[in-house]
Design an enzyme around this catalytic site. Structure first.
Site, PDB file in Angstrom:
ATOM      1  N   SER A 143     -36.711  24.920   5.494  1.00  0.00           N
ATOM      2  CA  SER A 143     -37.727  25.970   5.408  1.00  0.00           C
ATOM      3  C   SER A 143     -37.212  26.940   4.364  1.00  0.00           C
ATOM      4  O   SER A 143     -36.017  26.936   4.051  1.00  0.00           O
ATOM      5  CB  SER A 143     -37.837  26.689   6.765  1.00  0.00           C
ATOM      6  OG  SER A 143     -38.499  27.930   6.627  1.00  0.00           O
ATOM      7  N   TYR A 155     -33.991  30.351  14.305  1.00  0.00           N
ATOM      8  CA  TYR A 155     -34.694  29.528  13.298  1.00  0.00           C
ATOM      9  C   TYR A 155     -33.972  29.634  11.958  1.00  0.00           C
ATOM     10  O   TYR A 155     -33.697  28.629  11.299  1.00  0.00           O
ATOM     11  CB  TYR A 155     -36.145  30.004  13.180  1.00  0.00           C
ATOM     12  CG  TYR A 155     -37.037  29.085  12.385  1.00  0.00           C
ATOM     13  CD1 TYR A 155     -37.595  27.947  12.966  1.00  0.00           C
ATOM     14  CD2 TYR A 155     -37.345  29.351  11.055  1.00  0.00           C
ATOM     15  CE1 TYR A 155     -38.424  27.101  12.240  1.00  0.00           C
ATOM     16  CE2 TYR A 155     -38.175  28.515  10.318  1.00  0.00           C
ATOM     17  CZ  TYR A 155     -38.714  27.393  10.916  1.00  0.00           C
ATOM     18  OH  TYR A 155     -39.549  26.551  10.190  1.00  0.00           O
ATOM     19  N   LYS A 159     -32.141  26.485  10.019  1.00  0.00           N
ATOM     20  CA  LYS A 159     -32.627  26.048   8.713  1.00  0.00           C
ATOM     21  C   LYS A 159     -31.565  26.248   7.625  1.00  0.00           C
ATOM     22  O   LYS A 159     -31.485  25.451   6.686  1.00  0.00           O
ATOM     23  CB  LYS A 159     -33.937  26.760   8.355  1.00  0.00           C
ATOM     24  CG  LYS A 159     -35.082  26.423   9.322  1.00  0.00           C
ATOM     25  CD  LYS A 159     -35.385  24.928   9.366  1.00  0.00           C
ATOM     26  CE  LYS A 159     -36.625  24.584  10.176  1.00  0.00           C
ATOM     27  NZ  LYS A 159     -36.909  23.142  10.189  1.00  0.00           N
TER      28      LYS A 159
HETATM   29  N1  LIG Z   1     -45.589  25.409   9.222  1.00  0.00           N
HETATM   30  C1  LIG Z   1     -44.801  26.144   8.469  1.00  0.00           C
HETATM   31  O1  LIG Z   1     -45.214  27.221   7.967  1.00  0.00           O
HETATM   32  C2  LIG Z   1     -43.397  25.685   8.183  1.00  0.00           C
HETATM   33  C3  LIG Z   1     -42.668  26.359   7.195  1.00  0.00           C
HETATM   34  C4  LIG Z   1     -41.379  25.942   6.917  1.00  0.00           C
HETATM   35  C5  LIG Z   1     -40.840  24.864   7.580  1.00  0.00           C
HETATM   36  N2  LIG Z   1     -41.550  24.226   8.533  1.00  0.00           N
HETATM   37  C6  LIG Z   1     -40.929  23.091   9.228  1.00  0.00           C
HETATM   38  O2  LIG Z   1     -41.766  21.961   9.140  1.00  0.00           O
HETATM   39  C7  LIG Z   1     -41.415  21.043  10.169  1.00  0.00           C
HETATM   40  C8  LIG Z   1     -42.665  20.495  10.813  1.00  0.00           C
HETATM   41  O3  LIG Z   1     -43.296  21.530  11.563  1.00  0.00           O
HETATM   42  P1  LIG Z   1     -44.857  21.838  11.434  1.00  0.00           P
HETATM   43  O4  LIG Z   1     -44.980  23.137  10.749  1.00  0.00           O
HETATM   44  O5  LIG Z   1     -45.574  20.680  10.906  1.00  0.00           O
HETATM   45  O6  LIG Z   1     -45.204  22.120  12.980  1.00  0.00           O
HETATM   46  P2  LIG Z   1     -46.033  21.272  14.041  1.00  0.00           P
HETATM   47  O7  LIG Z   1     -45.802  21.958  15.328  1.00  0.00           O
HETATM   48  O8  LIG Z   1     -47.419  21.077  13.577  1.00  0.00           O
HETATM   49  O9  LIG Z   1     -45.298  19.848  14.037  1.00  0.00           O
HETATM   50  C9  LIG Z   1     -44.025  19.667  14.589  1.00  0.00           C
HETATM   51  C10 LIG Z   1     -43.983  18.307  15.283  1.00  0.00           C
HETATM   52  O10 LIG Z   1     -42.664  18.124  15.827  1.00  0.00           O
HETATM   53  C11 LIG Z   1     -42.795  17.571  17.136  1.00  0.00           C
HETATM   54  N3  LIG Z   1     -41.594  17.854  17.930  1.00  0.00           N
HETATM   55  C12 LIG Z   1     -41.249  19.005  18.560  1.00  0.00           C
HETATM   56  N4  LIG Z   1     -40.089  18.852  19.231  1.00  0.00           N
HETATM   57  C13 LIG Z   1     -39.682  17.576  19.002  1.00  0.00           C
HETATM   58  C14 LIG Z   1     -38.554  16.831  19.420  1.00  0.00           C
HETATM   59  N5  LIG Z   1     -37.613  17.363  20.221  1.00  0.00           N
HETATM   60  N6  LIG Z   1     -38.443  15.545  18.999  1.00  0.00           N
HETATM   61  C15 LIG Z   1     -39.411  14.983  18.220  1.00  0.00           C
HETATM   62  N7  LIG Z   1     -40.501  15.649  17.800  1.00  0.00           N
HETATM   63  C16 LIG Z   1     -40.636  16.931  18.184  1.00  0.00           C
HETATM   64  C17 LIG Z   1     -44.061  18.221  17.691  1.00  0.00           C
HETATM   65  O11 LIG Z   1     -44.591  17.507  18.789  1.00  0.00           O
HETATM   66  C18 LIG Z   1     -44.952  18.231  16.474  1.00  0.00           C
HETATM   67  O12 LIG Z   1     -45.723  17.044  16.394  1.00  0.00           O
HETATM   68  C19 LIG Z   1     -40.483  21.809  11.102  1.00  0.00           C
HETATM   69  O13 LIG Z   1     -39.142  21.413  10.869  1.00  0.00           O
HETATM   70  C20 LIG Z   1     -40.709  23.255  10.711  1.00  0.00           C
HETATM   71  O14 LIG Z   1     -39.601  24.050  11.008  1.00  0.00           O
HETATM   72  C21 LIG Z   1     -42.825  24.604   8.856  1.00  0.00           C
END
Ligand SMILES: NC(=O)c1ccc[n+]([C@@H]2O[C@H](COP(=O)([O-])OP(=O)(O)OC[C@H]3O[C@@H](n4cnc5c(N)ncnc54)[C@H](O)[C@@H]3O)[C@@H](O)[C@H]2O)c1
Length: 296
Positions: A143, A155, A159
């Site tokens: 992130s 978090y 990260k």
């Molecule tokens: N959305 C944002 O703004 C953003 C920004 C920076 C980084 N990220 C990162 O992107 C990645 C994906 O997140 P997202 O934003 O798509 O959120 P999201 O909640 O839409 O998707 C996350 C997925 O991870 C799954 N998950 C949760 N715990 C789990 C576990 N223990 N084992 C396996 N799967 C698990 C959830 O069921 C979900 O399907 C994450 O690492 C998040 O930190 C997101």
């Protein structure tokens, strides 16, 4: 890295958001896709959608990335079904506003378990076979919070750790001649379910703790920024291009990178951390903190 039709991509956190976007992007390129997630229902929907949309083969595996045995089982299932795996995206992640400094540790353990240990387990489960088969590609989702603290302590810590270990993996792979390409994804706001991460709180950690005082005010604005953020599909396109170009850094949000650079300028000058930094998509932080204090 060159991908060919029938190559195999494994994506964790594939039932939603960025993971689903990545799975779709690799499927569109003709890859067979292994979708891993704790959300069994979401997995089935996603797998059916990809198989019918792109005419590829899918394998859904319910997997908790925070557990080594679960991720090793994922690697075995993928190998049993498809043989070699060419691409692994260690993407599953969660956030919590309940990472109290003075309260229970459970939220810290959860966030570090999924975001940090999930990536360690994913690399360790798939890398040996990639080395043996003469190459592959690993994408770890961090992130912008991996370069710029300010979201929430657990978090930010998870990260930062992912950025550090991914850089280490890149260097080790290059120096060892493994032919395993490595990228780290560092987005700002992306339109996903991340603000509802609590839906996946594991019961084994006990009751989900309340957010730290005032966190609901921050959550309100972050939720809006996420809702107005970049689409997962656009982020997945950037990851795909980075893989093809063997580019380590994937930065979907250059304005956030500028902030990270300005933080490093402050560090180089030995300045104390800035209290209120302008963050794209959020109201001025002084106002946000004032609103938080009024609610206490
Ligand atoms: N959305 C944002 O703004 C953003 C920004 C920076 C980084 N990220 C990162 O992107 C990645 C994906 O997140 P997202 O934003 O798509 O959120 P999201 O909640 O839409 O998707 C996350 C997925 O991870 C799954 N998950 C949760 N715990 C789990 C576990 N223990 N084992 C396996 N799967 C698990 C959830 O069921 C979900 O399907 C994450 O690492 C998040 O930190 C997101």
């Amino acid at each position: 890295m060159e991908l060919t039709k029938g190559n195999v991509a494994v994506v964790t956190g594939a039932a939603s958001g960025i993971g689903l976007g990545l799975a779709d992007r690799f499927a569109a390129a003709g890859c067979n896709v292994v979708l891993a997630d704790v959300d069994a229902g979401g997995l089935s929907t996603a797998a059916a959608q990809l198989a019918s949309g792109h005419g590829i083969e899918t394998l859904e595996v319910v997997c908790d990335v925070s557990k080594e045995s679960s991720v090793q089982a994922l690697a075995s299932r993928a190998r049993d079904r498809f043989g070699a795996v060419q691409v692994v995206c260690n993407n599953a992640g969660v956030q919590s506003s309940a990472d109290h400094w003075t309260g229970p540790l459970s939220a810290w353990n959860w966030v570090m378990g999924v975001n940090f240990w999930g990536v360690v387990h994913g690399v360790r489960a798939f890398l040996p076979a990639m080395i043996e088969q003469g190459g592959g590609y690993i994408v770890n989702t961090a992130s912008i919070a991996g370069l710029l603290p300010g979201f929430s302590a657990s978090y930010d810590a998870s990260k930062h750790a992912v950025v550090a270990i991914t850089e280490d993996l890149y260097r080790t792979s290059q120096q060892s001649g493994w032919n395993v390409g490595v990228s780290v994804l560092c987005p700002g706001w992306v339109r996903t379910g991340i603000m509802d991460s609590g839906r996946n709180w594991p019961s084994e950690l006990g009751e989900q703790p309340e957010g730290v005082p005032g966190s609901e005010v921050v959550a309100k604005y972050v939720r809006r920024a996420v809702a107005e953020g970049t689409t997962p599909a656009a982020v997945a396109d950037l990851v795909f291009d980075a893989l093809k170009a063997d580019r380590f850094w994937v930065f979907p949000h250059p304005d956030f990178v500028e902030l990270a650079v300005s933080r490093w300028q402050d560090i180089a000058e030995g300045l104390n951390p800035v209290l209120f930094r302008e963050v794209p998509g959020l109201p001025p932080l002084e106002e946000l903190v004032k609103e938080m204090l009024e609610g206490l």
